[in-house]
Design an enzyme around this catalytic site. Structure first.
Site, PDB file in Angstrom:
ATOM      1  CE  LYS A 163      -4.234  -1.787   0.660  1.00 10.03           C
ATOM      2  NZ  LYS A 163      -5.406  -1.514  -0.179  1.00 10.03           N
ATOM      3  CE  LYS A 262     -10.524  -5.838  -3.136  1.00  7.41           C
ATOM      4  NZ  LYS A 262     -10.221  -4.542  -2.516  1.00  7.41           N
TER       5      LYS A 262
END
Ligand code: MG
Length: 370
Positions: A163, A262
């Protein structure tokens, strides 16, 4: 099957290690777990993966509870379904609220598979016995991130996602690259860049990244297309993809070269399957993303990732990446660097309902009114 009873468990757990993204730090995780039972007492579990705040998508735990209680659950009791895709189609009379839809549809998939004595992977058409997996390393000091990656490499993770935010991207990723010149490495900026940052993003091309995930905002398909033309590194869209239609738009505009799926974000496993089939036809590499979820959603993702089109290791880390103890038995673990796809019926693991009840801040129970 007639749905007889639906229970919603609002649980809250502490993360083992605080999780930092470009949006902020997470230490606690609320989740809604869903249990659906039919008239014969067969039941299935699902999970609503919305976060407490609307940073990843516009849904939250509270909006999901409202929509489930006031709209989705009452209509499911009034209708008869033979297949989970019928549940998904029925819920699509309502706009949005994809994660709330996916929580119900996921529980129904588990119930459906148990009813027919097949595993979820089998029902979805999966053909792998085990899957390679990747792990996400949240923002930290570079030396700490390097230490984490080397620990995860030793366990057998095969793809590493870092990230980043635009203040520290090159510094962090180049120091990781120096320590690990050849690992499959990618970054996720969670929409923190804009078109003005193209020169900065282009610098990342020299770091041989597997992909850059979602540099721009969720509706910025055109901007992503501009960037993809300028960069060699593949762009992967995550927050932009709510449906098969969004994948088709991205493909037509050449806004990316990779897609992350997802189930929560796209409204469930039925829509995920359609995206999978389309991407196979168009040769778009896909992988299964993660939502800091419990074992229920995690093991569902393992079944999904067993389909042939999922060619890139997903964000399906071990249960102990985030939790001291998971709500499924056995927990998700790596064996020789891989996760085994469960063969048992439904999710193929036991859901620890006693633990879920203990973790619950609130339990809501709805029964069919005849
Ligand atoms: Mg992402």
């Amino acid at each position: 099957m007639w749905i007889q009873e639906i229970e919603l468990f609002l649980i809250e757990q502490s993360l083992k290690i605080p999780f930092k993204t470009s949006y902020g730090i997470y230490e606690q995780r609320e989740s809604i777990l869903v249990k659906i039972s039919d008239e014969n007492g067969v039941f299935g579990f699902g999970e609503v993966v919305a976060f407490s705040e609307p940073w990843y998508t516009d849904e939250t735990i509270k909006t999901a509870l409202h929509i489930l209680q006031d709209f989705f659950i009452p209509t499911l009791f009034k209708n008869h379904f033979n297949h989970p895709s019928e549940v998904a189609n029925h819920l699509n009379q309502f706009k949005g609220h994809k994660m709330a839809k996916a929580g119900l549809e996921g529980a129904y998939w588990d119930l459906y598979c148990k009813y027919h004595s097949i595993s979820l992977a089998e029902a979805l058409g999966g053909n792998k016995d085990e899957i390679p997996v990747g792990v996400v390393v949240s923002i930290d000091e570079p030396q700490k991130m390097i230490k984490q990656i080397s620990d995860y490499l030793a366990i057998g993770y095969e793809r590493f996602k870092v990230k980043v935010s635009k203040e520290n991207d090159f510094e962090i990723v180049s120091s990781i690259r120096q320590s690990f010149p050849s690992i499959p490495l990618m970054i996720d900026a969670n929409s923190s860049y804009s078109l003005d940052d193209i020169p900065q993003l282009k610098k990342l091309d020299q770091l041989d990244l597997l992909m850059i995930e979602q540099p721009f905002g969720e509706r910025q398909f055109i901007e992503h297309a501009v960037l993809q033309k300028e960069m060699n590194t593949p762009i992967c869209l995550d927050e932009s993809i709510y449906s098969l239609e969004d994948v088709q738009i991205a493909y037509q505009l050449e806004a990316c070269k990779i897609i992350t799926v997802k189930p929560g974000r796209v409204g469930g496993l039925s829509e995920s399957l359609e995206i999978h089939n389309y991407c196979m036809e168009k040769n778009i590499p896909i992988w299964v993303g993660g939502m800091i979820e419990t074992g229920i959603s995690r093991i569902q993702n393992v079944a999904l990732a067993s389909l042939a089109g999922f060619t890139i290791p997903g964000d399906i880390s071990e249960s102990n990446r985030h939790w001291d103890q998971d709500v499924i038995i056995p927990e998700v673990t790596l064996i020789n660097g891989k996760v085994k796809v469960p063969k048992g019926e439904g999710l193929g693991v036991e859901v620890d309902e006693e633990r879920i009840r203990r973790l619950s801040k609130k339990i809501y129970k709805y029964t069919i009114q005849k």
